[in-house]
Design a protein around this motif. Sequence first.
Motif, PDB file in Angstrom:
ATOM      1  N   VAL A  76       0.805  -1.224   0.000  1.00 61.24           N
ATOM      2  CA  VAL A  76       0.000   0.000   0.000  1.00 61.24           C
ATOM      3  C   VAL A  76       0.839   1.277   0.000  1.00 61.24           C
ATOM      4  O   VAL A  76       0.678   2.135  -0.875  1.00 61.24           O
ATOM      5  N   GLU A  77       1.749   1.401   0.973  1.00 61.23           N
ATOM      6  CA  GLU A  77       2.364   2.696   1.230  1.00 61.23           C
ATOM      7  C   GLU A  77       3.255   3.188   0.094  1.00 61.23           C
ATOM      8  O   GLU A  77       3.135   4.339  -0.335  1.00 61.23           O
ATOM      9  N   ASP A  78       4.154   2.334  -0.399  1.00 61.86           N
ATOM     10  CA  ASP A  78       5.055   2.779  -1.465  1.00 61.86           C
ATOM     11  C   ASP A  78       4.274   3.151  -2.722  1.00 61.86           C
ATOM     12  O   ASP A  78       4.586   4.140  -3.395  1.00 61.86           O
ATOM     13  N   ARG A  79       3.238   2.351  -3.033  1.00 62.62           N
ATOM     14  CA  ARG A  79       2.440   2.616  -4.234  1.00 62.62           C
ATOM     15  C   ARG A  79       1.702   3.950  -4.110  1.00 62.62           C
ATOM     16  O   ARG A  79       1.707   4.764  -5.040  1.00 62.62           O
ATOM     17  N   LEU A  80       1.080   4.175  -2.947  1.00 67.36           N
ATOM     18  CA  LEU A  80       0.333   5.421  -2.763  1.00 67.36           C
ATOM     19  C   LEU A  80       1.254   6.641  -2.779  1.00 67.36           C
ATOM     20  O   LEU A  80       0.938   7.660  -3.388  1.00 67.36           O
ATOM     21  N   TYR A  81       2.402   6.532  -2.113  1.00 69.30           N
ATOM     22  CA  TYR A  81       3.303   7.682  -2.049  1.00 69.30           C
ATOM     23  C   TYR A  81       3.823   8.028  -3.439  1.00 69.30           C
ATOM     24  O   TYR A  81       3.901   9.209  -3.815  1.00 69.30           O
ATOM     25  N   ALA A  82       4.187   6.991  -4.214  1.00 70.26           N
ATOM     26  CA  ALA A  82       4.661   7.237  -5.577  1.00 70.26           C
ATOM     27  C   ALA A  82       3.574   7.916  -6.407  1.00 70.26           C
ATOM     28  O   ALA A  82       3.860   8.798  -7.229  1.00 70.26           O
ATOM     29  N   GLU A  83       2.319   7.524  -6.182  1.00 73.54           N
ATOM     30  CA  GLU A  83       1.208   8.136  -6.916  1.00 73.54           C
ATOM     31  C   GLU A  83       1.024   9.595  -6.503  1.00 73.54           C
ATOM     32  O   GLU A  83       0.851  10.475  -7.356  1.00 73.54           O
ATOM     33  N   TRP A  84       1.062   9.864  -5.203  1.00 80.27           N
ATOM     34  CA  TRP A  84       0.931  11.242  -4.710  1.00 80.27           C
ATOM     35  C   TRP A  84       2.032  12.131  -5.315  1.00 80.27           C
ATOM     36  O   TRP A  84       1.773  13.224  -5.796  1.00 80.27           O
ATOM     37  N   GLU A  85       3.281  11.607  -5.233  1.00 80.93           N
ATOM     38  CA  GLU A  85       4.422  12.381  -5.713  1.00 80.93           C
ATOM     39  C   GLU A  85       4.335  12.579  -7.231  1.00 80.93           C
ATOM     40  O   GLU A  85       4.605  13.670  -7.744  1.00 80.93           O
ATOM     41  N   GLY A  86       3.955  11.510  -7.954  1.00 81.19           N
ATOM     42  CA  GLY A  86       3.860  11.587  -9.408  1.00 81.19           C
ATOM     43  C   GLY A  86       2.819  12.588  -9.877  1.00 81.19           C
ATOM     44  O   GLY A  86       2.980  13.234 -10.924  1.00 81.19           O
ATOM     45  N   ARG A  87       1.753  12.736  -9.147  1.00 71.18           N
ATOM     46  CA  ARG A  87       0.696  13.676  -9.524  1.00 71.18           C
ATOM     47  C   ARG A  87       0.948  15.102  -9.016  1.00 71.18           C
ATOM     48  O   ARG A  87       0.120  15.996  -9.235  1.00 71.18           O
ATOM     49  N   GLY A  88       2.071  15.265  -8.330  1.00 67.52           N
ATOM     50  CA  GLY A  88       2.444  16.603  -7.889  1.00 67.52           C
ATOM     51  C   GLY A  88       1.597  17.158  -6.766  1.00 67.52           C
ATOM     52  O   GLY A  88       1.458  18.390  -6.633  1.00 67.52           O
ATOM     53  N   TYR A  89       1.040  16.294  -5.931  1.00 71.80           N
ATOM     54  CA  TYR A  89       0.152  16.766  -4.858  1.00 71.80           C
ATOM     55  C   TYR A  89       0.877  17.636  -3.830  1.00 71.80           C
ATOM     56  O   TYR A  89       0.251  18.426  -3.127  1.00 71.80           O
ATOM     57  N   PHE A  90       2.197  17.463  -3.708  1.00 72.69           N
ATOM     58  CA  PHE A  90       2.929  18.171  -2.654  1.00 72.69           C
ATOM     59  C   PHE A  90       3.624  19.435  -3.172  1.00 72.69           C
ATOM     60  O   PHE A  90       4.235  20.154  -2.398  1.00 72.69           O
ATOM     61  N   LYS A  91       3.529  19.675  -4.484  1.00 70.61           N
ATOM     62  CA  LYS A  91       4.196  20.844  -5.051  1.00 70.61           C
ATOM     63  C   LYS A  91       3.355  22.091  -4.812  1.00 70.61           C
ATOM     64  O   LYS A  91       2.129  22.047  -4.887  1.00 70.61           O
ATOM     65  N   THR A  92       4.041  23.187  -4.536  1.00 75.98           N
ATOM     66  CA  THR A  92       3.331  24.439  -4.242  1.00 75.98           C
ATOM     67  C   THR A  92       3.936  25.578  -5.054  1.00 75.98           C
ATOM     68  O   THR A  92       5.162  25.730  -5.092  1.00 75.98           O
ATOM     69  N   GLN A  93       3.075  26.359  -5.668  1.00 74.47           N
ATOM     70  CA  GLN A  93       3.498  27.548  -6.399  1.00 74.47           C
ATOM     71  C   GLN A  93       2.810  28.770  -5.777  1.00 74.47           C
ATOM     72  O   GLN A  93       1.713  28.652  -5.243  1.00 74.47           O
ATOM     73  N   PRO A  94       3.458  29.923  -5.847  1.00 74.68           N
ATOM     74  CA  PRO A  94       2.805  31.146  -5.337  1.00 74.68           C
ATOM     75  C   PRO A  94       1.466  31.369  -6.034  1.00 74.68           C
ATOM     76  O   PRO A  94       1.364  31.251  -7.252  1.00 74.68           O
ATOM     77  N   ASP A  95       0.443  31.623  -5.255  1.00 75.62           N
ATOM     78  CA  ASP A  95      -0.902  31.822  -5.808  1.00 75.62           C
ATOM     79  C   ASP A  95      -1.546  32.996  -5.056  1.00 75.62           C
ATOM     80  O   ASP A  95      -1.927  32.862  -3.891  1.00 75.62           O
ATOM     81  N   PRO A  96      -1.658  34.156  -5.713  1.00 76.92           N
ATOM     82  CA  PRO A  96      -2.215  35.350  -5.045  1.00 76.92           C
ATOM     83  C   PRO A  96      -3.621  35.136  -4.490  1.00 76.92           C
ATOM     84  O   PRO A  96      -4.039  35.845  -3.571  1.00 76.92           O
ATOM     85  N   SER A  97      -4.336  34.137  -5.030  1.00 75.48           N
ATOM     86  CA  SER A  97      -5.703  33.906  -4.573  1.00 75.48           C
ATOM     87  C   SER A  97      -5.759  33.049  -3.317  1.00 75.48           C
ATOM     88  O   SER A  97      -6.820  32.879  -2.716  1.00 75.48           O
ATOM     89  N   LYS A  98      -4.608  32.492  -2.929  1.00 76.62           N
ATOM     90  CA  LYS A  98      -4.567  31.613  -1.752  1.00 76.62           C
ATOM     91  C   LYS A  98      -3.673  32.205  -0.663  1.00 76.62           C
ATOM     92  O   LYS A  98      -2.650  32.823  -0.959  1.00 76.62           O
ATOM     93  N   GLU A  99      -4.073  31.980   0.571  1.00 70.88           N
ATOM     94  CA  GLU A  99      -3.248  32.414   1.696  1.00 70.88           C
ATOM     95  C   GLU A  99      -2.073  31.453   1.843  1.00 70.88           C
ATOM     96  O   GLU A  99      -2.263  30.243   1.887  1.00 70.88           O
ATOM     97  N   PRO A 100      -0.844  31.962   1.920  1.00 74.86           N
ATOM     98  CA  PRO A 100       0.314  31.058   2.022  1.00 74.86           C
ATOM     99  C   PRO A 100       0.445  30.431   3.409  1.00 74.86           C
ATOM    100  O   PRO A 100       0.047  31.020   4.406  1.00 74.86           O
ATOM    101  N   TYR A 101       0.995  29.223   3.425  1.00 70.99           N
ATOM    102  CA  TYR A 101       1.312  28.539   4.689  1.00 70.99           C
ATOM    103  C   TYR A 101       2.591  27.753   4.440  1.00 70.99           C
ATOM    104  O   TYR A 101       2.595  26.797   3.664  1.00 70.99           O
ATOM    105  N   THR A 102       3.694  28.176   5.079  1.00 66.58           N
ATOM    106  CA  THR A 102       5.000  27.577   4.796  1.00 66.58           C
ATOM    107  C   THR A 102       5.651  27.049   6.063  1.00 66.58           C
ATOM    108  O   THR A 102       5.659  27.727   7.090  1.00 66.58           O
ATOM    109  N   VAL A 103       6.182  25.846   5.968  1.00 58.89           N
ATOM    110  CA  VAL A 103       6.944  25.240   7.067  1.00 58.89           C
ATOM    111  C   VAL A 103       8.326  24.882   6.542  1.00 58.89           C
ATOM    112  O   VAL A 103       8.453  24.227   5.505  1.00 58.89           O
TER     113      VAL A 103
END
Length: 387
Positions: free
Chosen positions: A10-37
Motif C-alpha cells: 500500500v504505502e510505497d504505491r500510494l506515495y509514488a502516486e501522490w508524488e507523481g501527480r504533484g500533490y505536494f508541489k506548491t506555487q505562489p498563488d495570489p488567490s490563496k493564503e500562504p502557509y510555509t513550514v
Amino acid sequence: MDKSYNHQLVEDRLYAEWEGRGYFKTQPDPSKEPYTVMMPPPNVTAQLHMGHALDNTLQDIMVRCRRMQGRAALWVPGTDHASIATEAKLVQSLAAEGLTKADLGREKYLERAWDWAMNYRSRIVGQLKKMGSSCDWDRERFTMDEGLNNAVLEFFVRLYDKGYIYRGEKLVNWCTHCKTTISDAEVEHTEREDALYNIKYPIKGTDKYIQFATTRPETILADTAVAVNPDDGRYAGFVGMTAVVPFMDREIPIIADGYVDMEFGIGVVKITPGHDPNDFLVGERHNLPRINILNDDGTMNDNAGAYAGMAAQDARKRILADLDALGLYMGSTKLTHSVGTHDRCKRIIEPMLKVQWFVRMDELAKPAIEAYKSGELRIVPERFGKI
C-alpha cells in the motif's frame, strides 16, 4: 482481503502516486493564503530516530490540514551537514577500520566525509518519504549546497559592512581532544570531586604574602592580578599593592572587585583572564592583560616558561612540587564542583582565548523582541518567551 495489513502493498504505491501527480508541489498563488513550514534539517550523521518521526509527523499533519483548507501549503525539506557531529561519527567509523584522519590525509578524508554525508542524506530522504511526509521535494536543500553557501557569504558581508559583524578575542569553550570550539549547548556540566590547592604569593617590597585557593594551579602562570572584595576589611591594606607570580617574576596588582565572594574560602581570588570566563570579565573591568598558556592540544605553550611542552596535568604536579620547595604551597582540601565536558568526547572543556567572529545583537534582536512583546509573535510554551 488479507487478514493483516501489509504496508508493502500500500504505502510505497500510494506515495509514488501522490508524488507523481504533484500533490505536494506548491506555487505562489495570489488567490490563496500562504502557509510555509521549513523542516528543521536532520543532521547527516546517521539515520532518523523516533524524535525525528514525531517531529516530522506533526509538521506533516499541520501542512496537510492547511492544504485541505485550500491554502498554498508548502513544506520545504532539507538536510544539514552538522560538521563537528559528522566528523565525530566518521572518526569512530575510521577507528573501527584501524585508521585515523592523519592516515587518510586531507583530500581522502574529505572524500570519505562527502561519501558519508551523501549516503545518510539519501537514507534520511528515503525515511521521510517512507513516513508519508508531504514535502515539496523539488525544493529540497542541503546546507552545503553552492546556493546556500553563496547566500551565507552574501549575508555575512552585508552584516559586516553594516558593522554588525566584528572580530574579537574572546574566551571560548575549547575541546583539546577534538581541537575545536564548542558551543554552550554542547557542554555538559557534571559534578566531580577535585583538590582545592592553597597557594600564596609574595608581596613585593614586604615580607608579607597573600594566599588564595585554586583547582588549577597550572594557570598561575597566566595570572595577571589577585582580587579581593572591596568590602572585605581583612584585605583593605592589600589593595594597590603588588604580588609576584612565582617562576615568572611577573608583578601583578592586588585589586578590589565585587566579583569576589568574601564567604568562599578566605576571600581571595587569583585572576586569570586568559583561562576563566569570570576572570575574563574582571580583566575587562580592570584593563588587565590576557595570557594564554595552552596549546590547542592542551599542552603548555611558550608562555609557560620552563613548563612549556608539558601536558597540563604533568605541569600541575611539577608546579606544586616547585611551589612546595619555595614554601608557597600550603596543602589542599577536597572540593565538589561542576565541570564542563564536551558532550561527544566527554573530555573536560578548556576556556581558551581565540579570535572569533561575533554579531552585535542589540539592534538585530529588537524587531523579534518587539513582535513577541506586542503579541504578533507567540512562543509555545510561553515560558520560553523569556529566553
